[in-house]
Structures are given as structure tokens and as C-alpha cells.
Scaffold this motif. Sequence first.
Motif, PDB file in Angstrom:
ATOM      1  N   THR A   7       0.795  -1.169  -0.189  1.00  0.00           N
ATOM      2  CA  THR A   7      -0.023   0.150   0.216  1.00  0.00           C
ATOM      3  C   THR A   7       0.826   1.260  -0.129  1.00  0.00           C
ATOM      4  OG1 THR A   7      -0.209  -0.044   2.222  1.00  0.00           O
ATOM      5  CG2 THR A   7      -1.892  -1.142   1.304  1.00  0.00           C
ATOM      6  N   VAL A   8       2.075   1.102   0.037  1.00  0.00           N
ATOM      7  CA  VAL A   8       3.038   2.065  -0.031  1.00  0.00           C
ATOM      8  C   VAL A   8       2.784   3.102   1.141  1.00  0.00           C
ATOM      9  CG1 VAL A   8       4.477   3.926  -1.297  1.00  0.00           C
ATOM     10  CG2 VAL A   8       3.351   2.125  -2.452  1.00  0.00           C
ATOM     11  N   PHE A   9       3.002   2.529   2.318  1.00  0.00           N
ATOM     12  CA  PHE A   9       2.921   3.110   3.564  1.00  0.00           C
ATOM     13  C   PHE A   9       1.405   3.823   3.760  1.00  0.00           C
ATOM     14  CE2 PHE A   9       7.410   3.395   2.786  1.00  0.00           C
ATOM     15  CZ  PHE A   9       7.890   2.764   3.914  1.00  0.00           C
ATOM     16  N   TYR A  10       0.523   3.068   3.229  1.00  0.00           N
ATOM     17  CA  TYR A  10      -0.993   3.350   3.439  1.00  0.00           C
ATOM     18  C   TYR A  10      -1.441   4.317   2.500  1.00  0.00           C
ATOM     19  CZ  TYR A  10      -0.374   0.227   7.327  1.00  0.00           C
ATOM     20  OH  TYR A  10       0.207  -0.800   8.364  1.00  0.00           O
ATOM     21  N   VAL A  11      -0.706   4.583   1.524  1.00  0.00           N
ATOM     22  CA  VAL A  11      -1.256   5.704   0.410  1.00  0.00           C
ATOM     23  C   VAL A  11      -2.431   5.170  -0.341  1.00  0.00           C
ATOM     24  CG1 VAL A  11      -0.505   6.844  -1.692  1.00  0.00           C
ATOM     25  CG2 VAL A  11       1.002   6.855   0.359  1.00  0.00           C
ATOM     26  N   GLY A  12      -2.190   3.818  -0.484  1.00  0.00           N
ATOM     27  CA  GLY A  12      -3.370   2.819  -1.005  1.00  0.00           C
ATOM     28  C   GLY A  12      -4.801   3.138  -0.406  1.00  0.00           C
ATOM     29  N   TYR A  13      -4.685   3.855   0.821  1.00  0.00           N
ATOM     30  CA  TYR A  13      -6.135   3.615   1.171  1.00  0.00           C
ATOM     31  C   TYR A  13      -6.588   5.175   1.060  1.00  0.00           C
ATOM     32  CZ  TYR A  13      -5.491  -0.760   3.335  1.00  0.00           C
ATOM     33  OH  TYR A  13      -5.179  -1.913   3.756  1.00  0.00           O
ATOM     34  N   LEU A  14      -5.833   6.165   0.359  1.00  0.00           N
ATOM     35  CA  LEU A  14      -6.436   7.552   0.129  1.00  0.00           C
ATOM     36  C   LEU A  14      -7.359   7.377  -0.928  1.00  0.00           C
ATOM     37  CD1 LEU A  14      -3.099   9.632   0.200  1.00  0.00           C
ATOM     38  CD2 LEU A  14      -4.833   9.516   1.815  1.00  0.00           C
ATOM     39  N   ARG A  15      -8.509   7.974  -0.561  1.00  0.00           N
ATOM     40  CA  ARG A  15      -9.750   8.180  -1.615  1.00  0.00           C
ATOM     41  C   ARG A  15      -9.881   9.613  -2.151  1.00  0.00           C
ATOM     42  NH1 ARG A  15      -8.081   3.383  -1.596  1.00  0.00           N
ATOM     43  NH2 ARG A  15      -9.734   1.665  -1.140  1.00  0.00           N
ATOM     44  N   PRO A  16     -10.579   9.955  -3.502  1.00  0.00           N
ATOM     45  CA  PRO A  16     -10.664   8.861  -4.231  1.00  0.00           C
ATOM     46  C   PRO A  16      -9.625   8.542  -5.308  1.00  0.00           C
ATOM     47  CG  PRO A  16     -11.413  10.844  -5.291  1.00  0.00           C
ATOM     48  CD  PRO A  16     -10.802  11.133  -3.730  1.00  0.00           C
ATOM     49  N   ALA A  17      -9.558   7.723  -6.199  1.00  0.00           N
ATOM     50  CA  ALA A  17      -8.456   7.273  -6.806  1.00  0.00           C
ATOM     51  C   ALA A  17      -7.256   6.707  -6.316  1.00  0.00           C
ATOM     52  CB  ALA A  17      -8.217   8.343  -8.021  1.00  0.00           C
ATOM     53  N   PRO A  18      -7.270   5.613  -5.510  1.00  0.00           N
ATOM     54  CA  PRO A  18      -5.816   5.230  -4.992  1.00  0.00           C
ATOM     55  C   PRO A  18      -4.667   5.153  -5.849  1.00  0.00           C
ATOM     56  CG  PRO A  18      -7.544   3.672  -4.750  1.00  0.00           C
ATOM     57  CD  PRO A  18      -8.203   4.955  -5.365  1.00  0.00           C
ATOM     58  N   GLY A  19      -5.094   4.641  -6.968  1.00  0.00           N
ATOM     59  CA  GLY A  19      -3.967   4.461  -8.187  1.00  0.00           C
ATOM     60  C   GLY A  19      -3.387   6.025  -8.623  1.00  0.00           C
ATOM     61  N   THR A  20      -3.986   6.892  -8.528  1.00  0.00           N
ATOM     62  CA  THR A  20      -3.709   8.346  -8.902  1.00  0.00           C
ATOM     63  C   THR A  20      -2.759   8.599  -7.784  1.00  0.00           C
ATOM     64  OG1 THR A  20      -5.359   8.565 -10.306  1.00  0.00           O
ATOM     65  CG2 THR A  20      -4.050  10.493  -9.631  1.00  0.00           C
ATOM     66  N   TRP A  21      -2.855   8.428  -6.399  1.00  0.00           N
ATOM     67  CA  TRP A  21      -2.413   8.658  -5.424  1.00  0.00           C
ATOM     68  C   TRP A  21      -0.892   8.237  -5.442  1.00  0.00           C
ATOM     69  CZ3 TRP A  21      -3.169  13.026  -2.767  1.00  0.00           C
ATOM     70  CH2 TRP A  21      -4.571  13.337  -2.576  1.00  0.00           C
ATOM     71  N   GLY A  22      -1.014   6.697  -5.885  1.00  0.00           N
ATOM     72  CA  GLY A  22       0.168   5.997  -5.737  1.00  0.00           C
ATOM     73  C   GLY A  22       1.072   6.449  -6.894  1.00  0.00           C
ATOM     74  N   SER A  23       0.557   6.777  -7.851  1.00  0.00           N
ATOM     75  CA  SER A  23       1.461   7.465  -9.155  1.00  0.00           C
ATOM     76  C   SER A  23       2.074   8.575  -8.726  1.00  0.00           C
ATOM     77  CB  SER A  23       0.640   7.408 -10.434  1.00  0.00           C
ATOM     78  OG  SER A  23       0.113   6.272 -10.782  1.00  0.00           O
ATOM     79  N   GLY A  24       1.198   9.417  -8.096  1.00  0.00           N
ATOM     80  CA  GLY A  24       1.781  10.775  -7.524  1.00  0.00           C
ATOM     81  C   GLY A  24       3.000  10.622  -6.441  1.00  0.00           C
ATOM     82  N   VAL A  25       2.734   9.725  -5.749  1.00  0.00           N
ATOM     83  CA  VAL A  25       3.966   9.269  -4.863  1.00  0.00           C
ATOM     84  C   VAL A  25       5.185   8.875  -5.470  1.00  0.00           C
ATOM     85  CG1 VAL A  25       4.657   7.545  -2.958  1.00  0.00           C
ATOM     86  CG2 VAL A  25       2.671   9.078  -2.687  1.00  0.00           C
ATOM     87  N   GLY A  26       4.934   8.047  -6.565  1.00  0.00           N
ATOM     88  CA  GLY A  26       5.792   7.514  -7.308  1.00  0.00           C
ATOM     89  C   GLY A  26       6.779   8.682  -8.098  1.00  0.00           C
ATOM     90  N   VAL A  27       5.876   9.753  -8.641  1.00  0.00           N
ATOM     91  CA  VAL A  27       6.645  10.916  -9.433  1.00  0.00           C
ATOM     92  C   VAL A  27       7.696  11.515  -8.167  1.00  0.00           C
ATOM     93  CG1 VAL A  27       6.357  13.039 -10.418  1.00  0.00           C
ATOM     94  CG2 VAL A  27       4.903  11.142 -10.934  1.00  0.00           C
ATOM     95  N   LEU A  28       7.121  11.705  -7.072  1.00  0.00           N
ATOM     96  CA  LEU A  28       7.729  12.398  -6.049  1.00  0.00           C
ATOM     97  C   LEU A  28       8.978  11.431  -5.600  1.00  0.00           C
ATOM     98  CD1 LEU A  28       5.054  13.806  -3.723  1.00  0.00           C
ATOM     99  CD2 LEU A  28       6.405  15.018  -5.412  1.00  0.00           C
TER     100      LEU A  28
END
Length: 163
Positions: A7-28
Motif C-alpha cells: 500500500t506504499v505506507f498506506y497511501v493506497g487507502y487514500l480516496r478517491p483514485a488510490p492508483g492516482t495517489w500511488g502514481s503521484g507518490v511515485g513521481v515524487l
Amino acid sequence: MSKIIATVFYVGYLRPAPGTWGSGVGVLGALALHYLGGFPTLLVATIFVFFLGWWATARVTKGQEDHDPSEIVIDEVAGQWITLLVVSYGAWQIDIDPLRLYPGWIAGFILFRYFDITKPLLVGWADRRQDALGVMLDDVFAGVFAAICTIILAGLSHGLLHL
């Protein structure tokens, strides 16, 4: 530990669009890794995260009907990093601040999300595998497609448009 990784330190639980949140963390994360050691560091980290994500995803989904729950976003990080390797390489090769190539980072993010969501060709094939490897591979393929498109856009921008 596997849930924290998947879940990448629980980022995957952010809503809406957890995949987009995960991708944003990926960019950073890609930017941070580039600043720490350039393209080689991002490349090694990408390979490591792929295998770590495969392991964590297999552990988290073991015995579950849903092979790809939305809270698992380590695959987005790996795929986003694959996309951004081309931008990192460009910045590293000409020894400039990677943020000077900000259009590539933005295009890479948008293109990766597009291919990850629409799942064309090999992306959809990998997603239909219904296992942890498929979870990771669909984002690998989305990352490769997005990287190719990012290279094409950079070529058009720098070659034809002289930007």
C-alpha cells in the motif's frame, strides 16, 4: 510489513483514485531518487521495487478472491518509475536539474495513468492473469508504453518545435 509495502505506507487507502495517489507518490519518489543518485539510482530502485512489490502483493492477496485490490499501489510506483526512467536519463545524461524537464515528468504521469486505466494490449493481458505477477506486470507494460510516448513527445518538442 507486506501490507505497508503493497500500500506504499498506506497511501493506497487514500480516496478517491488510490492508483492516482500511488502514481503521484511515485513521481515524487522518482525525483527524490534522481536527486540522490541520478538515473542509475532510479534504475536500481525500480528493479528492486518491482520484485519487492511482487512479493508483497502475493502475500497480501494470498487466499483472497480479489487479486488486485485498489489499495495495492506499489505496482503504480514501479510502473511510474519505469515511465520516468526516460526523463531521469535525459536529465542525467546532460547533467541538468531534473525539474528543468518538468514537461516530461508531467507527460509521464498523465500517460502512465492513461495506459494503466485503459489497459490496452499487453497491459490488459497482464491484468487478466489474476495473480500477483499480473498485478505488477500490467503496470510494467503501462510504464513501458508511457515511456515510449514520453520519448516521442520529447522528440517532437525538442526536434520539431525547438522548445
